[in-house]
Design a protein around this motif. Structure first.
Motif, PDB file in Angstrom:
ATOM      1  N   ASN A  91       5.799   4.864   2.824  1.00 15.23           N
ATOM      2  CA  ASN A  91       5.014   4.304   1.729  1.00 15.23           C
ATOM      3  C   ASN A  91       5.721   3.082   1.165  1.00 15.23           C
ATOM      4  O   ASN A  91       6.884   3.153   0.775  1.00 15.23           O
ATOM      5  N   ASN A  92       5.013   1.947   1.116  1.00 15.39           N
ATOM      6  CA  ASN A  92       5.542   0.713   0.527  1.00 15.39           C
ATOM      7  C   ASN A  92       4.690   0.349  -0.689  1.00 15.39           C
ATOM      8  O   ASN A  92       3.460   0.382  -0.621  1.00 15.39           O
ATOM      9  N   SER A  93       5.343  -0.008  -1.796  1.00 12.81           N
ATOM     10  CA  SER A  93       4.576  -0.355  -2.992  1.00 12.81           C
ATOM     11  C   SER A  93       5.287  -1.426  -3.793  1.00 12.81           C
ATOM     12  O   SER A  93       6.520  -1.536  -3.768  1.00 12.81           O
ATOM     13  N   GLN A  94       4.488  -2.204  -4.516  1.00 15.14           N
ATOM     14  CA  GLN A  94       4.995  -3.210  -5.447  1.00 15.14           C
ATOM     15  C   GLN A  94       4.299  -3.007  -6.789  1.00 15.14           C
ATOM     16  O   GLN A  94       3.079  -2.839  -6.845  1.00 15.14           O
ATOM     17  N   ASN A 103       0.870   0.066   0.600  1.00  9.05           N
ATOM     18  CA  ASN A 103       0.313   0.530   1.862  1.00  9.05           C
ATOM     19  C   ASN A 103       1.152   1.693   2.353  1.00  9.05           C
ATOM     20  O   ASN A 103       2.332   1.838   1.988  1.00  9.05           O
ATOM     21  N   SER A 104       0.557   2.529   3.186  1.00 10.27           N
ATOM     22  CA  SER A 104       1.277   3.703   3.665  1.00 10.27           C
ATOM     23  C   SER A 104       0.813   4.063   5.068  1.00 10.27           C
ATOM     24  O   SER A 104      -0.322   3.772   5.470  1.00 10.27           O
ATOM     25  N   THR A 152      -2.815   8.564   9.351  1.00 13.94           N
ATOM     26  CA  THR A 152      -3.595   7.840   8.353  1.00 13.94           C
ATOM     27  C   THR A 152      -2.881   6.562   7.957  1.00 13.94           C
ATOM     28  O   THR A 152      -1.711   6.591   7.563  1.00 13.94           O
ATOM     29  N   ASN A 153      -3.586   5.452   8.035  1.00 10.80           N
ATOM     30  CA  ASN A 153      -3.064   4.149   7.614  1.00 10.80           C
ATOM     31  C   ASN A 153      -3.907   3.704   6.427  1.00 10.80           C
ATOM     32  O   ASN A 153      -5.138   3.621   6.529  1.00 10.80           O
ATOM     33  N   GLU A 191      -8.442   1.579   0.884  1.00  8.17           N
ATOM     34  CA  GLU A 191      -9.108   1.663   2.174  1.00  8.17           C
ATOM     35  C   GLU A 191      -8.157   2.348   3.153  1.00  8.17           C
ATOM     36  O   GLU A 191      -6.974   2.023   3.191  1.00  8.17           O
ATOM     37  N   SER A 192      -8.683   3.311   3.918  1.00  7.15           N
ATOM     38  CA  SER A 192      -7.829   4.059   4.839  1.00  7.15           C
ATOM     39  C   SER A 192      -8.545   4.293   6.159  1.00  7.15           C
ATOM     40  O   SER A 192      -9.788   4.353   6.220  1.00  7.15           O
ATOM     41  N   LEU A 193      -7.742   4.427   7.201  1.00  8.26           N
ATOM     42  CA  LEU A 193      -8.250   4.741   8.539  1.00  8.26           C
ATOM     43  C   LEU A 193      -7.556   6.012   9.006  1.00  8.26           C
ATOM     44  O   LEU A 193      -6.323   6.079   9.062  1.00  8.26           O
ATOM     45  N   LEU A 194      -8.367   7.017   9.324  1.00  4.32           N
ATOM     46  CA  LEU A 194      -7.857   8.321   9.728  1.00  4.32           C
ATOM     47  C   LEU A 194      -8.149   8.567  11.204  1.00  4.32           C
ATOM     48  O   LEU A 194      -9.292   8.445  11.650  1.00  4.32           O
ATOM     49  N   LEU A 195      -7.103   8.904  11.968  1.00  5.96           N
ATOM     50  CA  LEU A 195      -7.234   9.345  13.359  1.00  5.96           C
ATOM     51  C   LEU A 195      -6.780  10.796  13.414  1.00  5.96           C
ATOM     52  O   LEU A 195      -5.643  11.114  13.035  1.00  5.96           O
TER      53      LEU A 195
END
Length: 921
Positions: free
Chosen positions: A369-372, A402-403, A426-427, A466-470
């Protein structure tokens, strides 16, 4: 010159404030010359030679000192170059001790050490004040190291508990220091500037503005600095590098000039230090559990510590000042944080099923997990005239992150028989904006106690992700395999406001009436757009079962009548509120549906404070409160981000209503440095918003479209009854004279009765917890300082649904902090932690040791420059274990934490104090 030197020396060494009306007075003179002796030490002692009070003579040799409650006592006078005088007194008829002459000691013309004890402190109403110089700490120590030695204080992770209550605010000389962030003030204020520490219950901003005590308080620490150190610069700059390319760079510099204060802070590291402190490696045993009811993120200069391992870059600044003759106070801060967090966690759950069968759930999580974060807060308090006053507090924050999350999870009948399994990747990206604004105005009439005030609070939230799950899923019973590719877009917009008008009217010398009307609205728009595609396709199609669009409104009005009655020993506040809340929710997609709820409640509250004497305080309280279901809880949309554990809301939820009573007793005898504190609290919730869990016995379609595999769980909130909890905390502190230390004992009991539904059958989870803490803090010298603490906890868990699954478990946390300046500038320090667990299961029952050690040197002559070698996790055993107990399952989890490394650190402690400028420009 010797007398002048002695006077200056003792003035800097001791700052004594005299309170109380029954005082002894006298004058100290030289026996031969009869010259007065300014700066002579005065001690009042009992027959056991324990110090009851202390003071020193003024420039004319006069002194005033608190008269002891005992009839017989010893007066001791000590002065550099003079023989110590001890004189017995009994049954005094006058408080004037007259002229007392002491003799010069020819054998002690050089500096001597004053051996009398320093008076611990004093009690002033609901405020307890402790003298800082009554407690010995190591050189270059912080305020937190001093405060933890005081009676009734317990440090738990990043929180400070005083007398059983969590500290919510820290002030310096009565003014904010780092906003409302206690941890920041504790870490950054050096102990050598501190004269006294006050523990008090500070009234709310509204109460302080109007003068109407409504019983609402915040546990507050007020740090009073030494007068000769209220102007200057202090702080710390540090840089370190170690094995595995570990590094730590940062610093905090503070500029004090009377009421004007400026702080500049910076931090960069990859060793899990997530907030501004050079001596706090927060990754010791992980950072705790990030689930459930945790601490909220601070509004100021800290972030919520995340479990796992974090790389942090942070900058911050804080500024406070007064102007217009001190009538206006301004404070503000800005904070930036960039963090990269890696979390690896394994967990296992045992579900409480409505039959003798068992089911387990194992989970392996890997998150990056990256955050600002940008955050800015300001506050203005302005007494414009004697009649007009305002408080204005705007706040702003923006976060972007983003994570990348990987989840491997499995349901099992037993430890060796799997039912179903999922592997998820999950991105996601997220962005959040928050703007808050509070404004209060007060007008005083000619009649004392008659005021009118208005306030308005607004808040705006804009959250987007917004996320993309595989996902790949397996059913072991049918050996079926399927996959899922899913994109989710979530947009949440929210605007809320609350306005209030309050009128107070005196109806007697000690009684005041308050009439208050309050109204507000919370409007939000929520969009969840979920689309899926087949593995062989590139086209996403919207899933109408998982997608939704809502508009929600929550309107609340409240009318309140309150009464306050204050005397010297008794304070009473009571109020009766009538509250009407209306919930209006429109589901716009898929298909229109309107949900309306109206909640009408009487919400009473009462607080009683009784102080039978200066050393005893008793507080009793009762309050009712309501809690409306959140927008998310009301939405019946399905969240399938983990196909083995899906969740959804419930549009039929009702408002929760809570009754809570509490009491607090504190008694402190500063003449013998003994203290006693007790806190009791109990609450019951009507329409408790619990959880209904359905565990599928076979592959099941939810809402005719979403597949829940055999063994999978569907959870949704429901209203239940008979939820209640009770807890108590008792602490007792006293000095251990034989080892120059202080002992604190802390006893805790808590009991919770939490209901839940499992496959439509009621299960009530009874959890009894008992804890005993013990802390010994040294009061030896600056060269040898230690703190030893241990906290033992025993939990008894009972389930009404499956009594054979009852469990008892025990944990104990022990810590030793030791500092030893063994020769000139050379020092050794270590902290040794032990976590002991039993009753969690074979894999988790163990004793874990974490030992950190420093060996360093402080360069002469100032010793402000320090070089040290640090070894973290010397025994290479560091790990993090946690147990979670709910109405549905019992879970054990293990989190990866920082492991052994070595580091060399160079630190410069800035200490440049001087006279401060006038109090106001």
């Amino acid at each position: 010159m010797r007398k002048l030197y002695s006077f200056l020396f003792f003035t800097l060494l001791l700052q004594s404030n005299l309170f109380g009306q029954d005082m002894l007075k006298g004058k100290i003179v030289d026996k031969i010359s009869e010259e007065t002796l300014p700066g002579a030490y005065i001690f009042i002692k009992n027959n056991q030679d324990e110090t009851l009070a202390n003071s020193f003579t003024d420039e004319n040799g006069n002194f005033n000192i608190k008269k002891p409650e005992v009839s017989s006592f010893i007066l001791e006078v000590s002065f550099i170059g003079y023989q110590t005088l001890r004189k017995n007194y009994s049954n005094l008829s006058s408080n004037n001790l007259g002229v007392i002459a002491i003799e010069e000691d020819a054998t002690q013309l050089q500096e001597v050490e004053v051996t009398g004890q320093v008076m611990t402190g004093e009690v002033k109403g609901d405020t307890i004040s402790f003298n800082a110089n009554a407690y010995k700490t190591r050189s270059q120590a912080s305020a937190g190291e001093l405060i933890r030695k005081m009676p009734g204080v317990v440090m738990r992770g990043g929180t400070i508990e005083v007398q059983g209550e969590t500290v919510g605010r820290v002030l310096v000389d009565g003014e904010p220091f780092f906003g409302d962030d206690p941890a920041m003030a504790m870490q950054n204020l050096p102990v050598e500037v501190i004269d006294k520490i006050e523990f008090l219950d500070q009234k709310s901003d509204q109460a302080r503005l109007t003068g109407f005590d409504d019983g609402e308080t915040i546990k507050t620490i007020n740090i009073i600095t030494k007068k000769d150190m209220q102007g200057g610069k202090f702080g710390q700059l540090f840089a370190g590098y170690g094995t595995d390319d570990n590094y730590l760079v940062g610093g905090a510099v503070h500029f004090f000039e009377g009421p004007q204060r400026l702080s500049l802070l910076g931090l960069s590291n990859n060793i899990n230090q997530q907030n501004f402190s050079a001596d706090d490696l927060t990754g010791a045993f992980g950072s705790g559990n990030d689930r459930g009811w945790g601490r909220r993120d601070s509004d100021d200069l800290t972030v919520r510590e995340r479990p796992g391992i974090t790389k942090t870059n942070s900058l911050g600044t804080n500024f406070t000042d007064k102007f217009d003759g001190g009538k206006a106070k301004f404070s503000g801060n800005y904070f930036f944080n960039d963090s990269k967090n890696t979390l690896r966690r394994t967990s296992t759950r045992e579900y409480i099923l409505p039959s003798d069968s068992l089911q387990f759930y194992d989970e392996n999580v890997q998150n990056q997990n990256n955050s600002q974060t940008h955050r800015m807060t300001m506050k203005l308090e302005y007494d414009i005239t004697e009649r007009h006053a305002i408080i204005w507090r705007p706040r702003f924050s923006y976060e972007k992150g983003n994570s990348l999350n990987k989840l491997v999870a499995r349901n099992l009948y037993d430890r060796s028989t799997p039912i179903s399994e999922t592997v998820n990747l999950t991105n996601s990206e997220n962005e959040a904006l928050r703007i808050d604004n509070d404004f209060t105005y007060r007008f005083k009439f000619d009649k004392p106690g008659r005021t009118i005030s208005t306030s308005i609070e607004t808040g705006y939230r804009d959250n987007n992700s917004e996320s993309l799950l595989l996902s790949a899923n397996r059913n072991y019973q049918s050996n079926n395999l399927d996959s899922l590719i899913q994109r989710t877009i979530i947009n949440n917009d929210r605007f809320e406001y609350e306005a209030e008008i309050e009128y107070t009217e005196p109806i007697g010398e000690n009684t005041q009436l308050r009439l208050e009307y309050e109204f507000g609205n919370d409007n939000s728009k929520n969009l969840q757009d979920v689309s899926q595609r087949e593995m062989e396709s590139t086209i996403f199609e919207r899933d109408t079962t998982l997608s939704n669009e809502f508009e929600n409104g929550y309107n609340r009005q409240e009318l309140s009548l309150g009464l306050r009655h204050n005397t010297e020993t008794l304070r009473i506040f009571t109020a009766l509120n009538y509250e009407v809340a209306k919930l209006n929710s429109d589901r716009l997609f898929p298909g229109y549906e309107n949900t309306k709820r109206t909640f009408k409640n009487f919400v009473p509250r009462m607080f009683i404070d009784y102080e039978p004497d200066k050393s005893t305080s008793i507080r009793l309280g009762y309050r009712a409160d309501t809690d409306a279901p959140s927008v998310r809880q009301l939405q019946d949309v399905i969240d399938n981000s983990n196909p083995l554990q899906i969740s959804m809301g419930n549009p039929e939820l009702e408002q929760e209503y809570e009754h809570r009573i509490f009491s607090r007793i504190k008694k402190i005898n500063l003449e013998n440095s003994k203290s006693f504190f007790m806190w009791l609290s109990a609450g019951v919730r009507k329409n408790f918003m619990g959880t209904s869990t359905y565990i599928a016995t076979k592959d099941t379609l939810i809402q005719d479209d979403v597949l829940l595999r055999q063994g999978g769980q569907l959870s949704r909130p429901v209203n239940l009854e008979n939820a209640w909890n009770a807890n108590t905390s008792i602490s007792f502190g006293f000095p251990l004279g034989f080892m120059k230390s202080n002992l604190n004992l802390d006893t805790r009991f808590n009991y919770s009765n939490q209901p839940g539904l499992i496959n439509d059958q009621l299960n009530t989870n009874h959890n009894l917890g008992m804890g005993q803490g013990l802390g010994i803090s040294s009061n030896v010298s600056e060269k040898l300082d230690f703190n030893l603490s241990t906290s033992a906890n025993y939990n008894i868990v009972r389930s009404t649904l499956q009594k054979d699954r009852n469990s008892n478990y025990y944990s104990q946390s022990t810590r030793l902090d030791l500092y030893w300046n063994f020769w000139k500038g050379f020092f050794f320090s270590t902290n040794v932690n032990n976590q002991f667990y039993i009753g969690l299961g074979e894999e988790y029952d163990q004793s874990i040791w974490l030992m950190n050690a420093d060996f360093g040197y402080r360069f002469p002559p100032s010793q402000n420059l320090e070089l040290k070698m640090t070894v973290f996790d010397l025994l290479n055993q560091n790990t993090s274990i946690n147990r979670n107990v709910t109405d549905v399952y019992i879970e054990n989890e293990r989190t990866e934490v920082l492991r052994q490394f070595f580091m060399v650190t160079l630190t410069y402690n800035l200490r440049a104090f001087g006279g401060s400028k006038p109090q106001y420009d």
